[in-house]
Design a protein around this motif. Sequence first.
Motif, PDB file in Angstrom:
ATOM      1  N   UNK A   1      -8.672  -2.645   0.895  1.00  0.00           N
ATOM      2  CA  UNK A   1      -7.429  -3.410   0.789  1.00  0.00           C
ATOM      3  C   UNK A   1      -6.591  -3.247   2.058  1.00  0.00           C
ATOM      4  N   UNK A   2      -6.104  -4.346   2.590  1.00  0.00           N
ATOM      5  CA  UNK A   2      -5.313  -4.303   3.821  1.00  0.00           C
ATOM      6  C   UNK A   2      -3.968  -3.600   3.624  1.00  0.00           C
ATOM      7  N   UNK A   3      -3.472  -3.596   2.399  1.00  0.00           N
ATOM      8  CA  UNK A   3      -2.136  -3.051   2.128  1.00  0.00           C
ATOM      9  C   UNK A   3      -2.184  -1.662   1.512  1.00  0.00           C
ATOM     10  N   UNK A   4      -3.268  -0.937   1.753  1.00  0.00           N
ATOM     11  CA  UNK A   4      -3.410   0.374   1.113  1.00  0.00           C
ATOM     12  C   UNK A   4      -2.237   1.294   1.427  1.00  0.00           C
ATOM     13  N   UNK A   5      -1.892   1.391   2.685  1.00  0.00           N
ATOM     14  CA  UNK A   5      -0.816   2.307   3.071  1.00  0.00           C
ATOM     15  C   UNK A   5       0.509   1.894   2.438  1.00  0.00           C
ATOM     16  N   UNK A   6       0.813   0.609   2.476  1.00  0.00           N
ATOM     17  CA  UNK A   6       2.081   0.127   1.922  1.00  0.00           C
ATOM     18  C   UNK A   6       2.166   0.399   0.426  1.00  0.00           C
ATOM     19  N   UNK A   7       1.065   0.206  -0.290  1.00  0.00           N
ATOM     20  CA  UNK A   7       1.063   0.446  -1.733  1.00  0.00           C
ATOM     21  C   UNK A   7       1.285   1.925  -2.028  1.00  0.00           C
ATOM     22  N   UNK A   8       0.612   2.809  -1.292  1.00  0.00           N
ATOM     23  CA  UNK A   8       0.779   4.246  -1.514  1.00  0.00           C
ATOM     24  C   UNK A   8       2.193   4.698  -1.175  1.00  0.00           C
ATOM     25  N   UNK A   9       2.745   4.163  -0.100  1.00  0.00           N
ATOM     26  CA  UNK A   9       4.116   4.528   0.281  1.00  0.00           C
ATOM     27  C   UNK A   9       5.103   4.103  -0.805  1.00  0.00           C
ATOM     28  N   UNK A  10       4.929   2.899  -1.332  1.00  0.00           N
ATOM     29  CA  UNK A  10       5.815   2.422  -2.394  1.00  0.00           C
ATOM     30  C   UNK A  10       5.710   3.315  -3.632  1.00  0.00           C
ATOM     31  N   UNK A  11       4.513   3.769  -3.942  1.00  0.00           N
ATOM     32  CA  UNK A  11       4.333   4.646  -5.093  1.00  0.00           C
ATOM     33  C   UNK A  11       5.024   5.989  -4.860  1.00  0.00           C
ATOM     34  N   UNK A  12       4.925   6.515  -3.637  1.00  0.00           N
ATOM     35  CA  UNK A  12       5.560   7.794  -3.302  1.00  0.00           C
ATOM     36  C   UNK A  12       7.079   7.689  -3.377  1.00  0.00           C
ATOM     37  N   UNK A  13       7.617   6.592  -2.887  1.00  0.00           N
ATOM     38  CA  UNK A  13       9.074   6.436  -2.805  1.00  0.00           C
ATOM     39  C   UNK A  13       9.722   6.164  -4.148  1.00  0.00           C
ATOM     40  N   UNK A  14       8.963   5.695  -5.107  1.00  0.00           N
ATOM     41  CA  UNK A  14       9.521   5.367  -6.417  1.00  0.00           C
ATOM     42  C   UNK A  14       9.617   6.632  -7.260  1.00  0.00           C
ATOM     43  N   UNK A  15      10.809   7.167  -7.385  1.00  0.00           N
ATOM     44  CA  UNK A  15      11.004   8.448  -8.079  1.00  0.00           C
ATOM     45  C   UNK A  15      10.839   8.341  -9.588  1.00  0.00           C
ATOM     46  N   UNK A  16      10.700   7.128 -10.101  1.00  0.00           N
ATOM     47  CA  UNK A  16      10.421   6.982 -11.524  1.00  0.00           C
ATOM     48  C   UNK A  16       8.958   7.236 -11.844  1.00  0.00           C
ATOM     49  N   UNK A  17       8.105   7.257 -10.829  1.00  0.00           N
ATOM     50  CA  UNK A  17       6.696   7.587 -11.035  1.00  0.00           C
ATOM     51  C   UNK A  17       6.542   9.082 -11.271  1.00  0.00           C
ATOM     52  N   UNK A  18       5.495   9.442 -11.972  1.00  0.00           N
ATOM     53  CA  UNK A  18       5.235  10.857 -12.241  1.00  0.00           C
ATOM     54  C   UNK A  18       5.049  11.612 -10.923  1.00  0.00           C
ATOM     55  N   UNK A  19       5.544  12.844 -10.898  1.00  0.00           N
ATOM     56  CA  UNK A  19       5.427  13.666  -9.692  1.00  0.00           C
ATOM     57  C   UNK A  19       3.969  13.811  -9.269  1.00  0.00           C
TER      58      UNK A  19
END
Length: 269
Positions: free
Chosen positions: A222-240
């Motif tokens: 996927x071309x957007x792999x980094x962007x997707x992972x960064x968005x997941x990291x930045x979203x504090x509502x996601x599990x630690x």
Amino acid sequence: MRRLGIKLLASLCLTVASWCNAAAPDTAASGNQLALSDGWNSWTVPAVTGAQQWCCYDWNSGVATRNQCDLDKKGSSFGSSDSQALQADSVNLYALTEGGEVKRLKTFSSACEVNSNTAIHQLGSIAPSESLSWLGDPDRFGNIPMPDLIAAIAAHAETQAVIMLTDFARNNAKLETRKQAVFWLAQLRIHESEELLLELMRNDADAELREHAIFSFAHSDADNRAAVLIALIENRSNAYSDRKSALFWLAQMESDEGVDFIQRLLVDK
């Protein structure tokens, strides 16, 4: 595979199989009928676009050497090599049957060299839809490892394969089966399954499945792999634990975007 390169996909518990000493192709199979005999049977289907050649390798000091795959040897593994990253135009499936029941099922790229002490009933080229229909009958596959079945389905150049893998990923009762389907969707069908993988990464109730989806997406094309992972990291509502997994795999990627993000994290801290 940005794939997993020379790694033999050991996490998938895939065992080796193949074909050799084959009888002449059975002309009766030219009508796309999978009429299997007792013993080993083989047929050919077009490979999904982008699939690398699945063969057997030995490696020493990081150098891969392709070897023949031994159908009669149990417990071996197959994989693909970045140093020999050839695309597969077609794959051969091999099914060992006894009394109509499938005892073993293996998939190899058609270009791979293999050997066996027994002859193979050659069914020739089969339409992918016919092959997938046969693979979709659960009554045939009571005892074979699910990774073998899922890998065989994933290799087919047919949209129906995505539908079957999606059902495994969403609905199967066994976690390991779901994880296998997620992995192969990411490896071979990322452009068709990205939305599903994002959903599983963010929302699946099983933490282990979410972690595996993050891993699989990070190792996809996927071309957007980094962007997707960064968005997941930045979203504090996601599990630690999910954010931690995303950060780990982001750090393993060759991505300027990922490096810049991690550097900002360190500076801000």
